[in-house]
Design a protein around this motif. Structure first.
Motif, PDB file in Angstrom:
ATOM      1  N   HIS A   1     -20.594  15.111  35.842  1.00  8.84           N
ATOM      2  CA  HIS A   1     -19.255  15.701  36.001  1.00  8.84           C
ATOM      3  C   HIS A   1     -19.299  17.030  36.774  1.00  8.84           C
ATOM      4  CE1 HIS A   1     -17.454  12.579  33.719  1.00  8.84           C
ATOM      5  NE2 HIS A   1     -18.037  12.914  32.580  1.00  8.84           N
ATOM      6  N   ILE A   2     -20.349  17.808  36.555  1.00 11.48           N
ATOM      7  CA  ILE A   2     -20.490  19.061  37.326  1.00 11.48           C
ATOM      8  C   ILE A   2     -20.697  18.722  38.799  1.00 11.48           C
ATOM      9  CG2 ILE A   2     -21.985  21.085  37.691  1.00 11.48           C
ATOM     10  CD1 ILE A   2     -22.476  21.057  34.612  1.00 11.48           C
TER      11      ILE A   2
ATOM     12  N   LYS B   1     -17.424  17.538  40.357  1.00 14.58           N
ATOM     13  CA  LYS B   1     -16.532  18.695  40.564  1.00 14.58           C
ATOM     14  C   LYS B   1     -16.954  19.486  41.797  1.00 14.58           C
ATOM     15  CE  LYS B   1     -17.659  22.329  38.656  1.00 14.58           C
ATOM     16  NZ  LYS B   1     -18.567  23.398  39.087  1.00 14.58           N
TER      17      LYS B   1
ATOM     18  N   LYS C   1     -16.117  17.613  44.993  1.00 13.21           N
ATOM     19  CA  LYS C   1     -14.680  17.714  45.303  1.00 13.21           C
ATOM     20  C   LYS C   1     -14.357  19.063  45.929  1.00 13.21           C
ATOM     21  CE  LYS C   1     -12.375  15.001  41.735  1.00 13.21           C
ATOM     22  NZ  LYS C   1     -11.627  15.131  40.478  1.00 13.21           N
ATOM     23  N   ILE C   2     -14.890  20.122  45.331  1.00 13.11           N
ATOM     24  CA  ILE C   2     -14.587  21.475  45.819  1.00 13.11           C
ATOM     25  C   ILE C   2     -15.099  21.658  47.242  1.00 13.11           C
ATOM     26  CG2 ILE C   2     -15.191  23.929  45.504  1.00 13.11           C
ATOM     27  CD1 ILE C   2     -15.038  23.403  42.468  1.00 13.11           C
TER      28      ILE C   2
ATOM     29  N   ARG D   1     -13.189  19.887  49.983  1.00 17.82           N
ATOM     30  CA  ARG D   1     -11.864  20.471  50.222  1.00 17.82           C
ATOM     31  C   ARG D   1     -11.956  21.803  50.965  1.00 17.82           C
ATOM     32  NH1 ARG D   1      -8.753  19.190  44.485  1.00 17.82           N
ATOM     33  NH2 ARG D   1      -9.059  16.946  44.609  1.00 17.82           N
TER      34      ARG D   1
ATOM     35  N   LYS E   1     -20.208  32.116  43.988  1.00 18.77           N
ATOM     36  CA  LYS E   1     -18.774  32.237  43.715  1.00 18.77           C
ATOM     37  C   LYS E   1     -18.489  31.934  42.241  1.00 18.77           C
ATOM     38  CE  LYS E   1     -14.362  30.817  45.593  1.00 18.77           C
ATOM     39  NZ  LYS E   1     -13.600  29.747  46.182  1.00 18.77           N
ATOM     40  N   GLU E   2     -19.150  30.919  41.717  1.00 14.84           N
ATOM     41  CA  GLU E   2     -18.961  30.588  40.289  1.00 14.84           C
ATOM     42  C   GLU E   2     -19.437  31.734  39.400  1.00 14.84           C
ATOM     43  OE1 GLU E   2     -18.804  27.248  38.237  1.00 14.84           O
ATOM     44  OE2 GLU E   2     -19.228  25.801  39.824  1.00 14.84           O
TER      45      GLU E   2
ATOM     46  N   GLU F   1     -16.727  34.541  39.867  1.00 18.45           N
ATOM     47  CA  GLU F   1     -15.419  34.232  39.273  1.00 18.45           C
ATOM     48  C   GLU F   1     -15.523  33.844  37.799  1.00 18.45           C
ATOM     49  OE1 GLU F   1     -13.654  31.344  41.882  1.00 18.45           O
ATOM     50  OE2 GLU F   1     -13.072  32.890  43.323  1.00 18.45           O
ATOM     51  N   GLN F   2     -16.723  33.920  37.271  1.00 18.13           N
ATOM     52  CA  GLN F   2     -16.964  33.701  35.838  1.00 18.13           C
ATOM     53  C   GLN F   2     -16.813  32.239  35.395  1.00 18.13           C
ATOM     54  OE1 GLN F   2     -17.881  36.226  33.410  1.00 18.13           O
ATOM     55  NE2 GLN F   2     -18.398  37.254  35.311  1.00 18.13           N
ATOM     56  N   THR F   3     -16.631  31.319  36.332  1.00 22.73           N
ATOM     57  CA  THR F   3     -16.570  29.920  35.902  1.00 22.73           C
ATOM     58  C   THR F   3     -17.949  29.458  35.439  1.00 22.73           C
ATOM     59  OG1 THR F   3     -16.711  29.358  38.242  1.00 22.73           O
ATOM     60  CG2 THR F   3     -14.564  29.138  37.220  1.00 22.73           C
TER      61      THR F   3
ATOM     62  N   ALA G   1     -11.019  32.090  34.903  1.00 21.94           N
ATOM     63  CA  ALA G   1     -12.206  31.301  35.246  1.00 21.94           C
ATOM     64  C   ALA G   1     -11.823  29.842  35.450  1.00 21.94           C
ATOM     65  CB  ALA G   1     -13.259  31.450  34.148  1.00 21.94           C
TER      66      ALA G   1
ATOM     67  N   PHE H   1     -11.887  18.664  33.783  1.00 19.58           N
ATOM     68  CA  PHE H   1     -13.291  19.093  33.888  1.00 19.58           C
ATOM     69  C   PHE H   1     -13.727  19.826  32.621  1.00 19.58           C
ATOM     70  CE2 PHE H   1     -16.291  22.532  34.833  1.00 19.58           C
ATOM     71  CZ  PHE H   1     -17.393  21.773  35.181  1.00 19.58           C
TER      72      PHE H   1
END
Lengths: 396, 312
Positions: free
Chosen positions: A6-7, A10, A13-14, A17, A229-230, A233-235, B87, B100
């Protein structure tokens, strides 16, 4: 394992785009392959070269024309030259002077007489000084023709001697439709030496391999951008606050980078093949193996860049420098044979060098097995970069 | 109610800096617990340790009986985290983002689908679920940020300054959402430097400053720290030692603080001394430009305990 998948999905997809990434990873290599291949003589290289040349006979006898026609009829020459048999020497000379004709072969006055007398004949080649190389090819053709003519003369003299000894007159031979000159001119052919010559790689093929080798590494830069970036942005922190482990996160992100790189490779492979007619050789399996190995190396490089660069700006500086260095050393820009000897030891540390070597070997028709050693080298380099990146990677 | 979160002797050092210094607290199941303090007090570091993002230098944390040191994965399953930053993945839609995050917590299939729909309803963004998050306003992003933390229905929700930088309407929506979640039985640890939010939402509150908890209790218990006293803030020009002494001598004044241009007076009954206070100041030559009376609140508690304002 499902989190890894799933990571990766994701991230895939990012990245697809991201218009800037899309343009650099696919648009730029295709455009560069086309421009470089075209500018350096790649596109249409398989068509005939079509060098304009002429043969002029000013011989008053009939053998001059027969000789000229005999050369003009040779099919192999027609593939290479735009060949015309002419009779106006002055006009031909003027065309050569203007550069309209690259070269002209002149059959002189007295050619038939000299031939019948068994005397030497001097053929003249007029050539455009600005087209020395192609004119030289034409001169070579003339020499080959003259050599065959000489051999024909020897045959004729020998035959005449034998016939005289047997009480047969030379004219009787001509009456049987095998005139002296005819015997000689039929022997004029382009001499072909049967050697095992390796297939030549055209410039567009070369740059398809080179730009593919180069731009696959740019996938690494965008992969590293994604990681940083992750982090910013703290994701990344948020993912790590879920039950996902660091191993799953790294594996998922790496799989995402690899998947994007693999998609990029297949687009470049099929795109260059069907848009520009690039000949990747008879072993596509080997090309794919090497391509995917380089994508793996790019994934390793992405990990290293993610570890070295704390910001996108830093990676934007480090990434292209490393990638262009790898590409230049590896022969993606100019052939490695043209580089100075002191560079040679450095080349083996770049995945591009191994990929380029394997791509070109496979394009020349080498067997699948030749790709295995470069494959191992590229994977080893990729694993080393991956391990270094993992060791130095910061998650916060 | 049994304690669902236990924090014991928590310390976090970054080199020479001690960001969290021997912090102890517990949160009962179903409780709404507030961590209040100014920026840099150690709230986010504490939350980061509870959510397993930072390893404590010392101390122990357990959530729903799972230790941070030995059962991290199990502990993380019980938590929902709403970070201070938004986030989210800006180029993915709200629905894609939520799906997700749901998958990261192990949701899939019909369960995931209904959880995403429910979270979108809660955020009030069901009709814009297919839009990319980058096109949302700040408030909408905040709401999706919260939705991403709750769609797996965690036992404990950690919210770190969830209303920073948004419009009043979105803030109200978020506060009501948090209240609803708590009413439904979810335990919430809410950090903020906005005392009004903490006062409004929380059953119990811990006040942090310089990495330490300086007071903990219900709102009333904390008000008692300042003895139920009002704070009279007077804007004046220069405040001399003579003025301070004259004000301190007024009958009913229990304390006087001064900061630049402002004097704060603690008193059990502001109504009885207000006239005398202004008259004293005028007679001492101080020029009064405004007077504000504040009933005991967390601001006055913080002022009382630290001698400075929460927003300093």
């Amino acid at each position: 394992m499902t989190r890894v998948f799933h990571i990766a999905v994701k991230d895939f997809k990012i990245l697809i785009r991201d218009k800037a990434a899309f343009l650099i990873m696919l648009g730029m290599p295709l455009v560069l392959i086309f421009i470089l291949g075209s500018a350096l003589g790649g596109v249409g290289e398989s068509e005939s070269i079509d060098i304009p040349v002429a043969i002029v006979s000013v011989d008053s006898g009939e053998q001059g024309d027969v000789f000229a026609d005999a050369i003009a009829d040779v099919e192999e020459l027609q593939d290479v030259f735009n060949l015309a048999v002419r009779d106006d020497l002055a006009a031909v000379r003027a065309e050569v002077e203007r550069g309209d004709l690259t070269a002209a072969l002149v059959i002189p006055e007295g050619f038939t007489a000299a031939l019948e007398a068994g005397e030497p004949v001097q053929l003249e080649v007029l050539q455009d000084p600005g087209s020395e190389m192609t004119a030289g090819i034409w001169a070579g053709v003339a020499r080959a023709a003259a050599a065959n003519l000489s051999a024909g003369q020897i045959m004729r003299i020998t035959a005449e001697g034998l016939l005289a000894e047997a009480g047969v007159t030379p004219g009787a031979v001509g009456d049987q439709g095998t005139g002296d000159g005819q015997v000689a001119f039929d022997a004029v052919t382009i001499e072909q030496v049967e050697v095992e010559q390796e297939k030549q790689v055209s410039m567009i093929d070369y740059y398809a391999a080179g730009q593919t080798g180069l731009f696959l590494l740019f996938g690494a830069m965008f992969g590293a951008f994604g990681f940083v970036k992750e982090r910013r942005e703290q994701t990344l922190a948020r993912v790590l606050a879920t039950p996902a482990s660091k191993t799953e996160v790294v594996a998922g992100k790496s799989l995402g980078i690899f998947a994007v790189g693999a998609a990029q490779f297949f687009v470049l492979f099929f795109g260059t093949r069907y848009l520009f007619g690039v000949d990747w050789g008879p072993t596509p399996g080997g090309i794919v193996l090497i391509g995917l190995a380089e994508v793996f190396a790019a994934t390793g490089l992405a990990m290293t860049l993610s570890a070295l660069g704390r910001s996108e700006r830093a990676i934007g500086g480090i990434g292209p420098t490393v990638i262009m260095l790898f590409a230049a050393l590896g022969g993606a820009m100019i052939p490695v044979e043209m580089m100075p000897s002191w560079i040679v030891p450095l080349q083996s540390v770049t995945p591009v060098y191994w990929a380029m070597g394997a791509f070109l070997d496979l394009m020349r028709g080498e067997a699948f097995g030749t790709a295995l050693a470069p494959f191992a080298a590229i994977v080893a380099l990729g694993a080393a970069m991956f391990a270094f990146g993992l060791w130095r990677l910061k998650y916060e | 109610m049994a304690d669902i979160v236990e924090v014991r002797g928590l310390v976090k050092r970054f080199g020479e800096l001690t960001a969290v210094d021997r912090v102890d607290f517990t949160i009962a199941e179903g409780e709404m617990f507030g961590l209040l303090g100014p920026n840099g007090a150690g709230k986010t570091t504490t939350i980061s340790m509870i959510s397993c993002l930072l390893e404590p230098t010392e101390g122990e944390i357990t959530v729903a009986g799972h230790s941070i040191r030995e059962q991290q994965t199990a502990l993380k399953r019980t938590l929902g985290v709403v970070p201070q930053e938004i986030a989210l993945y800006p180029t993915l839609s709200a629905a894609e983002n939520l799906a997700f995050w749901g998958r990261m917590y192990g949701l899939s299939g019909a369960k995931l689908k209904s959880a995403v729909e429910e979270a979108l309803e809660l955020a009030g963004l069901a009709d814009r679920s297919k839009e990319r998050v980058e096109k949302y306003s700040g408030g909408m992003k905040r709401r999706i940020n919260i939705a991403a933390g709750i769609l797996h229905k965690p036992k404990v929700l950690l919210m770190d300054e969830p209303t920073v930088g948004i419009d009043p309407q979105s803030r109200n929506h978020i506060l009501e959402t948090v209240k609803d979640l708590n009413d439904s039985g979810m335990t919430v640890l809410y950090t903020s430097h906005y005392m009004e939010e903490v006062e409004y939402l929380c059953d119990r509150i811990a006040i942090m400053d310089h990495g330490r908890i300086i007071a903990i209790g219900t709102l009333n218990e904390l008000r008692d720290v300042v003895g139920g006293m009002d704070v009279i803030s007077v804007s004046v020009g220069e405040v001399s030692e003579g003025v301070l002494a004259a004000v301190g001598a007024i009958n009913g004044v229990k304390g006087v603080n001064r900061s630049e241009g402002t004097m704060e007076v603690l008193t059990p009954g502001s109504g009885s001394i207000l006239g005398k206070l202004v008259a004293t100041l005028e007679s001492e030559g101080a020029h009064v430009t405004s007077v504000t009376v504040t009933e005991p609140n967390l601001e006055s508690v913080f002022l009382h305990l630290t001698g400075k304002s929460l927003r300093d």
